[in-house]
Structures are given as C-alpha cells and as structure tokens.
Design an enzyme around this catalytic site. Structure first.
Site, PDB file in Angstrom:
ATOM      1  N   GLU A 120      -5.187  -8.604   0.827  1.00 13.16           N
ATOM      2  CA  GLU A 120      -5.864  -8.103   2.335  1.00 13.16           C
ATOM      3  C   GLU A 120      -7.185  -7.968   1.799  1.00 13.16           C
ATOM      4  O   GLU A 120      -7.403  -7.337   0.924  1.00 13.16           O
ATOM      5  CB  GLU A 120      -5.227  -6.934   2.716  1.00 13.16           C
ATOM      6  CG  GLU A 120      -3.821  -7.040   3.397  1.00 13.16           C
ATOM      7  CD  GLU A 120      -3.437  -5.823   3.968  1.00 13.16           C
ATOM      8  OE1 GLU A 120      -4.282  -4.945   4.546  1.00 13.16           O
ATOM      9  OE2 GLU A 120      -2.018  -5.594   4.103  1.00 13.16           O
ATOM     10  N   GLU A 141       0.814  -1.106   0.068  1.00 11.14           N
ATOM     11  CA  GLU A 141       0.182  -0.101   0.149  1.00 11.14           C
ATOM     12  C   GLU A 141       0.820   1.423  -0.042  1.00 11.14           C
ATOM     13  O   GLU A 141       0.667   2.173   0.870  1.00 11.14           O
ATOM     14  CB  GLU A 141      -0.941   0.093   1.146  1.00 11.14           C
ATOM     15  CG  GLU A 141      -1.947  -1.080   1.300  1.00 11.14           C
ATOM     16  CD  GLU A 141      -2.988  -0.976   2.153  1.00 11.14           C
ATOM     17  OE1 GLU A 141      -3.056  -0.071   3.085  1.00 11.14           O
ATOM     18  OE2 GLU A 141      -3.947  -1.719   2.125  1.00 11.14           O
TER      19      GLU A 141
HETATM   20  C1  FCB Z   1      -4.145  -2.185   5.469  1.00 13.90           C
HETATM   21  C2  FCB Z   1      -2.644  -2.274   6.164  1.00 13.90           C
HETATM   22  C3  FCB Z   1      -2.376  -3.415   7.339  1.00 13.90           C
HETATM   23  C4  FCB Z   1      -3.792  -3.327   8.464  1.00 13.90           C
HETATM   24  C5  FCB Z   1      -5.172  -3.126   7.379  1.00 13.90           C
HETATM   25  C6  FCB Z   1      -6.268  -3.112   8.259  1.00 13.90           C
HETATM   26  O1  FCB Z   1      -4.320  -0.754   5.191  1.00 13.90           O
HETATM   27  O2  FCB Z   1      -2.115  -2.696   4.978  1.00 13.90           O
HETATM   28  O3  FCB Z   1      -1.374  -3.204   7.742  1.00 13.90           O
HETATM   29  O4  FCB Z   1      -3.457  -2.131   8.937  1.00 13.90           O
HETATM   30  O5  FCB Z   1      -5.334  -1.998   6.480  1.00 13.90           O
END
Ligand code: FCB
Length: 464
Positions: free
Chosen positions: A357, A176
């Site tokens: 994620e 990210e």
């Molecule tokens: C993302 C991050 C991760 C965690 C999730 C909830 O933005 O990559 O580290 O904080 O959110």
C-alpha cells in the site's frame, strides 16, 4: 539518511527486474458492499458504524463500491491499466457468517469468480485473510481478546487454503495489525471501539498467535505457497526537542513498527511491549508465532510526528513541522522517509519486500471536460516511486509496488469523504471514472517494462 551518504544511494533508478509486480490493493469491507446479501452476516465494522456519529456522515459499508456485483468490470479496468497483480481481502463474515462452523457456499463462490476473472486477465491474485472485518459473532465471544481466536483463525485459513490454494499462491495473514489493534482496542477509534490497556495487549498477542497458526496451515495446505504479513512501518519523529517527546516517539515506534514484525520474525517483543503482553504469553508461544515467511509486506504513506501524552501508551500523534508539505488530508509528504524505511526493512528482515500500500487522498474535482486531473496524486506517486527506486538502486530487494487504492472507497472512520482511488467512484451511480493518475500509472508501468532486466538466475519468486 544524511547528505553524506546520498552518494551511496544515488538518485537514479535501477533497471527493473522482469518479475517486478505493479499492482493495486483494496479490501473487502471497503469496496464490496452487499453487506447483508447472500448469507453474509454482520462484521464488527457493520455494527460499529451503525450508531450515528461514529463514521463521518454516518456512512456505512452496506453498498460501498458494489464491487460484489461489479467485480468483472473492475477486473477489466485493472487489465486496461496493465496491472500485474491485485491484492484484495476475503470477508470472513461472508464465507463463515458465524466466524466458525458452517461455511457459506454462496459467499465462497464470489471469490471463486473473482479469482478466475483475475487469472483470465493475466493478473496475479494476492489474498489477504484479514483486513479488519471480524465476524460480529466472534467479537461477541471476545474477538481478538479471546485466546481461542488463534484456532478460529487457523480454521478460517484452512477453508481459504483448500478452496483457493489451487489458483492462489500469495497469501498474507493480516493487514496492518499495528493499526487495527491500537485503534480498535487501545484508542477506541476503530471497530470494535474498545479503549482499554489489557484489551490492547491481549489483542496484540492473540493476533500474533493467529498469524503463526495460519502460516502453518497455509504452508501445509497450499503447494508453492508464498506467504507473508502486511505491516505498516514508518519513522516516528518527536514533535519537539523535549526529552518527553523523544521518549514518546521511541515508545510509539515500539508499538507501531515492532509489536508484530519482531515476534513474527525474531520470536521476541520489543521491551515495552514485552512487559505489557507478559501476562498473556504462555510457554511455547513465541515459537508458535515466529514461522518462516517468504516476504515482508509494507504499507507506507508518511512518517509520524509523535508527542508525549497521558494515554495508555504515553504517546500520541502530533503535528508535523510547518515546513513539511502535506496531502489534502494533512498527511506529511516525505518520500525520503519511504526510501529509508525500505532500506531499514531490507537490512533488518533480509527478505524480499513488497510495497502493498502506498498512495494518497486528494481533493478530486471534475474539470470542464468531465475529467479528474489529480496532479497532486500524480506528484505524490511519482515522488514515492522514485524514492522506492533509489532504495532499490542502493540494494533494497523490493519486488513489487501496489497502489492504494484501485477505487475510491469506504475510508473507515472518514467514510466516503476521503478518496484514495486512482479510479473515481460516483457513489450515486456506481460509475467508475479513471482519474489522470490512473492513466499516468498505466503509462508508467508500460514504460518501466521497457527497462527490465531478467530476474537473477536461480531465484524462485521469493527465494534469493
Ligand atoms: C491503511 C489501510 C487501508 C486504507 C489506507 C488509506 O492504513 O490498510 O485500508 O485505509 O490506510
């Protein structure tokens, strides 16, 4: 997506490819702890969290989930859940305490042990080089604002490639970049806590340069490497019908969704960003950034609702409409936006997609039987996985799904107050307690395995 084209994207699941990966993701600073043991030096999050009031409850990453000592139990847990893959990150300040120069052998052996334990358990290791823990020594030299960091990052990548490339094939450069640059250098909400327009745009360009440099090193050093980057990407809707909010949403999307994927895949910045980074771009840079990649890594939780603002990018987060359901911490629940994002990525980037994620924080409480029946998390995961399966049925080449997160952990500015794990961590004792969602996830993985079709012939892991 409108109702009309739902016909094209039927609400049914396609059979699962036999090489589809079900996994979980974590990151070094959020779970490892042992922040000052065995030669690890300060990273920017250690320093940023120190002054009271920066992180909720003044929490720090000093102990976190103590994964540094408990990794073997955590791998055993993953095995019990039937995970095929595990994504983690390497703490740069653990393996190169000063960010460059002499490596820390003790730190390097921790990841040897972790990788070997994963392989022994039949779990594919996915390594992310950078999940936000920059060595403080490099921040003291300007960190991502210093163009030299492309060389420092390439040297770090070389160390990792040579050490682990015999056992690890899947490498991501950054997690990210859109979030850590905007929050860390634009808004000042994350480490290193800078809020400055020039700092933001220097950081954006230097992260992109570092990505290209690291890809070249990994490609040259790791046989059969499978490489990508991990991007947050989500629709940015205007909060109201006003033209100002509509323009703000477009501007925000340019930073949030495109400031990294566009240069990395197409060798160009989106127009707004291009103008702002221009002073820092040197001849040849765009070709250095746009190196061939094997997959697109996506992190996605919810869409954004954006309003006009007088801040340095003219846009900020607003409230979703009242009728949009939200998670316990207020994040909108819109699975259709996930499906549309996957289809959009598929059309734009034409690469296999890995969801690296997705998940939710919930208000996890023990019931009388000592269990955590986290039904809201199960409902969220179910809806989002169904949305992914709709995208696959409509043609999106999605090859894996990794839940965030395996364990409750240090959620940046929110400290330990937000629990994203499918496994509960009792921070007082470090006991791990699988939540109902962990059992649900394990059962779902087992059931999906029965719906497999062979991967198309002639496709290597990523080509195709
Ligand atoms: C993302 C991050 C991760 C965690 C999730 C909830 O933005 O990559 O580290 O904080 O959110």
């Amino acid at each position: 997506m409108t109702k009309d084209n739902l016909e094209l994207h039927p609400r049914r699941a396609a059979p699962q490819r036999s090489d589809f990966l079900w996994g979980a993701s974590t990151s070094s600073f959020q779970i490892e702890g042992a922040a000052h043991l065995d030669g690890r030096a300060d990273g920017i999050w250690d320093v940023y969290s120190r002054p009271p009031g920066r992180v909720k409850n003044n929490d720090s990453g000093e102990v976190a989930c103590d994964h540094y000592h408990r990794y073997a139990d955590d791998v055993a847990l993953m095995r019990e859940l039937g995970l095929n893959a595990y994504r983690f990150s390497i703490a740069w300040p653990r393996v190169l305490p000063q960010g460059r120069g002499a490596p820390n052998e003790t730190g390097l052996t921790f990841y040897d042990r972790l990788i070997d334990a994963l392989l022994k358990a039949g779990i594919e290791p996915w390594v992310c080089l950078y999940h936000w823990d920059l060595p403080q020594a490099l921040d003291d030299l300007g960190g991502w604002q210093n163009r030299d960091i492309a060389g420092w990052f390439a040297d770090f990548a070389a160390l990792i490639a040579h050490r682990y490339g015999d056992r690890v094939k899947r490498f991501a450069t950054f997690n990210e970049p859109g979030v850590f640059t905007l929050f860390g250098y634009g808004f000042g909400w994350h480490a290193p806590g800078v809020a400055d327009k020039a700092a933001l745009f220097k950081a954006i360009h230097h992260v992109n340069l570092s990505h290209g440099a690291a890809i070249d090193v990994l490609r040259a050093s790791v046989r059969d490497a499978s490489l990508g980057a991990i991007h947050n990407r989500q629709p940015c809707y205007p909060c109201t019908d006003s033209p100002a909010d509509a323009a703000a949403a477009l501007r925000f999307a340019a930073y949030w969704n495109d400031a990294f994927p566009s240069p990395q895949h197409f060798a160009c910045y989106p127009p707004d960003v291009a103008e702002a980074v221009a002073p820092y771009v040197q001849p040849g840079d765009m070709a250095r950034i746009a190196r061939p990649l094997d997959w697109f890594g996506l992190n996605h939780y919810s869409p954004h609702y954006i309003k006009a603002d007088a801040n340095l990018i003219g846009a900020s987060f607003g409230a979703p409409p009242d009728d949009v359901p939200r998670t316990a911490i207020g994040w909108p629940i819109v699975p259709d936006a996930f499906r549309d994002t996957l289809l959009d990525i598929n059309a734009r980037f034409r690469l296999p997609i890995y969801v690296l994620e997705n998940g939710t924080a919930a208000d996890d409480k023990f019931d009388d039987a000592g269990q955590i029946q986290d039904d809201s998390r199960i409902a969220y995961l179910k809806a989002y996985i169904e949305a992914m399966q709709q995208a696959i049925a409509a043609g999106a080449d999605v090859r894996g799904y990794f839940v965030w997160s395996l364990l409750d952990n240090f959620e940046w500015g929110a400290g330990y107050s937000q629990r994203f794990g499918i496994v509960y961590v009792d921070y007082a004792t470090q006991r791990r307690i699988p939540k109902a969602s962990a059992r649900w996830y394990a059962d779902m993985i087992a059931a999906q395995r029965n719906r497999e079709v062979p991967a198309p012939r002639g496709n290597r892991m990523e080509s195709g």
